[in-house]
Design a protein around this motif. Structure first.
Motif, PDB file in Angstrom:
ATOM      1  N   ALA A  26      -5.330   5.504   8.764  1.00  0.00           N
ATOM      2  CA  ALA A  26      -4.847   4.171   9.147  1.00  0.00           C
ATOM      3  C   ALA A  26      -5.885   3.108   8.804  1.00  0.00           C
ATOM      4  CB  ALA A  26      -4.534   4.144  10.639  1.00  0.00           C
ATOM      5  N   ASP A  27      -7.162   3.436   9.007  1.00  0.00           N
ATOM      6  CA  ASP A  27      -8.230   2.489   8.690  1.00  0.00           C
ATOM      7  C   ASP A  27      -8.328   2.273   7.184  1.00  0.00           C
ATOM      8  OD1 ASP A  27     -10.659   0.962   9.639  1.00  0.00           O
ATOM      9  OD2 ASP A  27     -11.606   2.350   8.221  1.00  0.00           O
ATOM     10  N   ILE A  28      -8.179   3.354   6.414  1.00  0.00           N
ATOM     11  CA  ILE A  28      -8.193   3.229   4.953  1.00  0.00           C
ATOM     12  C   ILE A  28      -7.055   2.327   4.501  1.00  0.00           C
ATOM     13  CG2 ILE A  28      -7.802   4.479   2.780  1.00  0.00           C
ATOM     14  CD1 ILE A  28      -9.287   6.848   4.001  1.00  0.00           C
ATOM     15  N   LYS A  29      -5.871   2.524   5.073  1.00  0.00           N
ATOM     16  CA  LYS A  29      -4.716   1.704   4.709  1.00  0.00           C
ATOM     17  C   LYS A  29      -4.972   0.237   5.017  1.00  0.00           C
ATOM     18  CE  LYS A  29       0.264   1.229   5.340  1.00  0.00           C
ATOM     19  NZ  LYS A  29       1.492   1.764   5.980  1.00  0.00           N
ATOM     20  N   LYS A  30      -5.618  -0.031   6.164  1.00  0.00           N
ATOM     21  CA  LYS A  30      -5.932  -1.410   6.548  1.00  0.00           C
ATOM     22  C   LYS A  30      -6.878  -2.052   5.531  1.00  0.00           C
ATOM     23  CE  LYS A  30      -8.059  -4.173  10.226  1.00  0.00           C
ATOM     24  NZ  LYS A  30      -9.031  -4.791   9.283  1.00  0.00           N
ATOM     25  N   HIS A  31      -7.908  -1.312   5.129  1.00  0.00           N
ATOM     26  CA  HIS A  31      -8.870  -1.856   4.179  1.00  0.00           C
ATOM     27  C   HIS A  31      -8.223  -2.112   2.814  1.00  0.00           C
ATOM     28  CE1 HIS A  31     -12.025  -0.667   7.069  1.00  0.00           C
ATOM     29  NE2 HIS A  31     -12.761  -1.556   6.431  1.00  0.00           N
ATOM     30  N   ILE A  32      -7.341  -1.209   2.394  1.00  0.00           N
ATOM     31  CA  ILE A  32      -6.646  -1.408   1.117  1.00  0.00           C
ATOM     32  C   ILE A  32      -5.724  -2.619   1.205  1.00  0.00           C
ATOM     33  CG2 ILE A  32      -5.022  -0.399  -0.543  1.00  0.00           C
ATOM     34  CD1 ILE A  32      -6.122   2.342   0.184  1.00  0.00           C
ATOM     35  N   THR A  33      -5.044  -2.765   2.353  1.00  0.00           N
ATOM     36  CA  THR A  33      -4.171  -3.929   2.572  1.00  0.00           C
ATOM     37  C   THR A  33      -4.969  -5.223   2.475  1.00  0.00           C
ATOM     38  OG1 THR A  33      -2.701  -2.648   4.012  1.00  0.00           O
ATOM     39  CG2 THR A  33      -2.585  -5.042   4.187  1.00  0.00           C
ATOM     40  N   ASP A  34      -6.147  -5.239   3.115  1.00  0.00           N
ATOM     41  CA  ASP A  34      -7.019  -6.423   3.056  1.00  0.00           C
ATOM     42  C   ASP A  34      -7.429  -6.716   1.614  1.00  0.00           C
ATOM     43  OD1 ASP A  34      -6.855  -6.623   5.782  1.00  0.00           O
ATOM     44  OD2 ASP A  34      -8.803  -5.696   6.179  1.00  0.00           O
ATOM     45  N   VAL A  62       0.841  -1.189   0.000  1.00  0.00           N
ATOM     46  CA  VAL A  62       0.000   0.000   0.000  1.00  0.00           C
ATOM     47  C   VAL A  62       0.885   1.251   0.000  1.00  0.00           C
ATOM     48  CG1 VAL A  62      -1.815   1.278   1.196  1.00  0.00           C
ATOM     49  CG2 VAL A  62      -1.790  -1.228   1.279  1.00  0.00           C
ATOM     50  N   LYS A  63       0.666   2.104  -0.991  1.00  0.00           N
ATOM     51  CA  LYS A  63       1.423   3.354  -1.088  1.00  0.00           C
ATOM     52  C   LYS A  63       0.619   4.513  -0.502  1.00  0.00           C
ATOM     53  CE  LYS A  63       3.380   1.776  -5.502  1.00  0.00           C
ATOM     54  NZ  LYS A  63       3.445   2.047  -6.957  1.00  0.00           N
ATOM     55  N   THR A  64       1.344   5.560  -0.168  1.00  0.00           N
ATOM     56  CA  THR A  64       0.670   6.768   0.326  1.00  0.00           C
ATOM     57  C   THR A  64      -0.315   7.280  -0.711  1.00  0.00           C
ATOM     58  OG1 THR A  64       2.636   7.367   1.614  1.00  0.00           O
ATOM     59  CG2 THR A  64       1.028   9.115   1.185  1.00  0.00           C
ATOM     60  N   SER A  65       0.053   7.151  -1.982  1.00  0.00           N
ATOM     61  CA  SER A  65      -0.824   7.622  -3.056  1.00  0.00           C
ATOM     62  C   SER A  65      -2.130   6.825  -3.116  1.00  0.00           C
ATOM     63  CB  SER A  65      -0.103   7.535  -4.404  1.00  0.00           C
ATOM     64  OG  SER A  65       0.311   6.207  -4.668  1.00  0.00           O
ATOM     65  N   GLU A 124     -16.104   6.825  11.450  1.00  0.00           N
ATOM     66  CA  GLU A 124     -16.323   6.646  12.885  1.00  0.00           C
ATOM     67  C   GLU A 124     -15.130   7.125  13.704  1.00  0.00           C
ATOM     68  OE1 GLU A 124     -14.857   2.085  13.491  1.00  0.00           O
ATOM     69  OE2 GLU A 124     -16.728   2.350  12.360  1.00  0.00           O
ATOM     70  N   PHE A 125     -14.161   7.736  13.012  1.00  0.00           N
ATOM     71  CA  PHE A 125     -12.928   8.141  13.684  1.00  0.00           C
ATOM     72  C   PHE A 125     -12.932   9.640  13.995  1.00  0.00           C
ATOM     73  CE2 PHE A 125     -12.050   4.406  11.112  1.00  0.00           C
ATOM     74  CZ  PHE A 125     -11.505   3.550  12.076  1.00  0.00           C
ATOM     75  N   ASP A 126     -12.214   9.999  15.076  1.00  0.00           N
ATOM     76  CA  ASP A 126     -12.171  11.396  15.512  1.00  0.00           C
ATOM     77  C   ASP A 126     -11.021  12.176  14.905  1.00  0.00           C
ATOM     78  OD1 ASP A 126     -14.393  11.108  17.154  1.00  0.00           O
ATOM     79  OD2 ASP A 126     -13.184  10.396  18.848  1.00  0.00           O
ATOM     80  N   THR A 127     -10.029  11.467  14.381  1.00  0.00           N
ATOM     81  CA  THR A 127      -8.878  12.167  13.800  1.00  0.00           C
ATOM     82  C   THR A 127      -8.612  11.683  12.384  1.00  0.00           C
ATOM     83  OG1 THR A 127      -7.219  10.564  14.543  1.00  0.00           O
ATOM     84  CG2 THR A 127      -7.822  12.317  16.100  1.00  0.00           C
ATOM     85  N   LEU A 128      -8.031  12.553  11.586  1.00  0.00           N
ATOM     86  CA  LEU A 128      -7.690  12.205  10.209  1.00  0.00           C
ATOM     87  C   LEU A 128      -6.640  11.096  10.198  1.00  0.00           C
ATOM     88  CD1 LEU A 128      -8.037  12.820   7.208  1.00  0.00           C
ATOM     89  CD2 LEU A 128      -6.232  14.552   7.431  1.00  0.00           C
ATOM     90  N   LYS A 129      -5.741  11.122  11.183  1.00  0.00           N
ATOM     91  CA  LYS A 129      -4.682  10.114  11.265  1.00  0.00           C
ATOM     92  C   LYS A 129      -5.276   8.716  11.422  1.00  0.00           C
ATOM     93  CE  LYS A 129      -0.646   8.771  14.013  1.00  0.00           C
ATOM     94  NZ  LYS A 129       0.195   9.105  15.197  1.00  0.00           N
ATOM     95  N   VAL A 163      -3.762   5.639  -0.467  1.00  0.00           N
ATOM     96  CA  VAL A 163      -4.596   6.215   0.599  1.00  0.00           C
ATOM     97  C   VAL A 163      -5.117   7.587   0.162  1.00  0.00           C
ATOM     98  CG1 VAL A 163      -4.643   7.009   3.002  1.00  0.00           C
ATOM     99  CG2 VAL A 163      -3.329   4.959   2.381  1.00  0.00           C
ATOM    100  N   ASP A 164      -4.233   8.385  -0.438  1.00  0.00           N
ATOM    101  CA  ASP A 164      -4.643   9.716  -0.901  1.00  0.00           C
ATOM    102  C   ASP A 164      -5.731   9.626  -1.960  1.00  0.00           C
ATOM    103  OD1 ASP A 164      -2.813  10.852   0.796  1.00  0.00           O
ATOM    104  OD2 ASP A 164      -1.277  11.164  -0.753  1.00  0.00           O
ATOM    105  N   ALA A 165      -5.626   8.642  -2.840  1.00  0.00           N
ATOM    106  CA  ALA A 165      -6.621   8.472  -3.896  1.00  0.00           C
ATOM    107  C   ALA A 165      -7.987   8.132  -3.308  1.00  0.00           C
ATOM    108  CB  ALA A 165      -6.178   7.383  -4.867  1.00  0.00           C
ATOM    109  N   GLU A 166      -8.001   7.294  -2.272  1.00  0.00           N
ATOM    110  CA  GLU A 166      -9.259   6.953  -1.613  1.00  0.00           C
ATOM    111  C   GLU A 166      -9.841   8.170  -0.901  1.00  0.00           C
ATOM    112  OE1 GLU A 166     -12.582   5.046  -0.291  1.00  0.00           O
ATOM    113  OE2 GLU A 166     -11.158   4.458  -1.839  1.00  0.00           O
TER     114      GLU A 166
END
Length: 430
Positions: A271-279, A135-138, A262-267, A140-143
């Motif tokens: 991280a959740d987006i990265k997890k879903h992309i990894t899955d 998973v690249k930063t790009s 459902e998250f309070d912070t962008l960080k 996550v950014d694209a999502e």
């Protein structure tokens, strides 16, 4: 009735020998079914005796109908007694085999049958494991960009002219040689400047127009335009701008994360987006491994596939494609005209895919038979529940709508899952 059978590859010839007494029964049936077609002086229509009709119209008047009835009945009896014979096409009569003598009638039925299959190796294979994409930063950014686009809002602009990137509401009327053409007129049309949705040059000429302004836009249809009447022709569109809006994307901050997740912070949201992309990438790699394993197993079994089976699969693909087109408001005739293809071209495009599909299905069915793989009611029900949830229903409600034969689809899914599990267990992916 007696019969013999002879198989040559995928062609089965069944020769039937019918006694004189048996044949007389079929001729009588043929007479009863067809006597109403004939008028004979001195008899009410449909009441002339068989011998009278044969004297008037010829001795073999009912022969073809009798032969059809005989072949139909005896072929069905043959299939009932020979469960291992699986026809894949309609049978035909072999005219050359027909023989009539004082002992009765002999004829042959020819039918294409399911090919005989000798399984190749499907256990003990080694498949190279597919590397899971990182998973690249790009990624996550694209999502994040997609989510921002879905949550964008459009703000009305009233104090300036049209600029690149604006969304405009417009009316237009297109003409060639001073005459309006079909499909060239619309009101309240929405267009984003720079999207290249319209003919080349159309959108650029809207830049600088003000709300309420009318302007003639000059364009030329491309040489490969789908409408034969408009190919390469110059056209004038009279355009009026009704309104201008600009897209405003939400700021990428903690408030955005709270609004869309459902998250309070962008960080944490990232991280959740990265997890879903990894899955997703992990599942993609697993599916690729399964596909490579299936291809290796199928490649180990050579099959002489009857053309009829391939053509039937192509028929299915064409029907599915027609169904997809209907959802877009199109039909197959319009599609073929637009793409400048014939139905033969379309079927040719599907042929390789159909051959591969039939080959795979035959190998799978043979392995299922060899391994005695069956689906339990619990496994079938689990598949039904899974599908019901996908369409927003409950197992109970969806089950009530199922017809007696509908569960075959879910049974087949459950069996396929067990087959794939067996192949993964009996082979190495490393």
């Amino acid at each position: 009735m007696k019969y013999t059978q002879k198989r040559d590859k995928n062609t089965l010839t069944i020769t039937f020998k019918v006694t004189t007494e048996e044949w007389a029964g079929f001729e009588k049936s043929a007479y009863e079914q067809n006597k109403g077609k004939y008028n004979v002086p001195g008899f009410r229509k449909g009441h002339a005796p068989k011998h009278v009709l044969e004297q008037r119209y010829g001795k073999g008047l009912f022969f073809e109908d009798a032969l059809y009835l005989c072949a139909q009945e005896y072929y069905s009896e043959f299939l009932d007694k020979n469960k291992g014979v699986e026809p894949v096409a309609r049978p035909s009569l072999d005219d050359k085999s027909l023989n009539i003598d004082d002992k009765g009638v002999t004829f042959a039925v020819v039918v294409t049958v399911r090919p005989e299959i000798t399984l190749g190796q499907y256990k003990g294979l080694t498949i190279k494991k597919t590397a899971v994409q990182k998973v690249k930063t790009s990624d996550v950014d694209a999502e994040l960009d997609r989510v921002r686009e879905r949550n964008a809002r459009y703000i009305e602009v009233t104090d300036r002219a049209v600029a690149d990137g604006d969304q405009v509401n417009l009316d237009y009327c297109g003409k060639t040689d001073g005459v309006a053409f079909d499909g060239g007129t619309a009101e309240g049309q929405t267009l984003t400047i720079g999207s290249h949705t319209f003919i080349e040059g159309f959108e650029d000429q809207l830049i600088g127009m003000n709300i309420g302004e009318t302007r003639d836009i000059n364009v030329t249809f491309p040489e490969d335009y789908h409408s034969e009447e408009l190919k390469g022709k110059p056209a004038v569109f009279t355009v009026k701008i009704n309104g201008i809006t600009v897209k405003e994307l939400p700021a990428l901050d903690d408030e955005f994360a709270k609004d869309v997740s459902e998250f309070d912070t962008l960080k944490d949201y990232k991280a959740d987006i990265k997890k879903h992309i990894t899955d997703r990438y992990t599942k993609d790699a697993e599916r690729e491994d399964e596909n490579k394993l299936i291809e290796a197993v199928v490649a180990n079994t050579a099959i002489d596939i009857p053309n009829e089976m391939i053509e039937e699969q192509i028929d299915n693909y064409v029907e599915d494609f027609k169904y997809q087109l209907s959802y877009q408001g199109l039909n197959i005739e319009s599609y073929l005209k637009y793409t400048e293809k014939t139905m033969a071209d379309l079927r040719k495009d599907y042929r390789e895919r159909a051959e591969k599909s039939v080959h795979t299905r035959l190998v799978f069915e043979e392995i299922v038979k060899a391994e005695k793989i069956k689906a339990t009611k619990k496994e079938i029900d689990a598949k039904i529940k899974e599908y019901a949830e996908q369409i927003g229903s409950t197992y109970e409600d969806f089950s009530k709508r199922l017809q007696p034969g509908d569960t075959y689809y879910f049974e087949n899914q459950a069996i396929t899952d067990k087959l794939i599990a067996l192949l993964k267990k009996e082979n190495t992916i490393a």
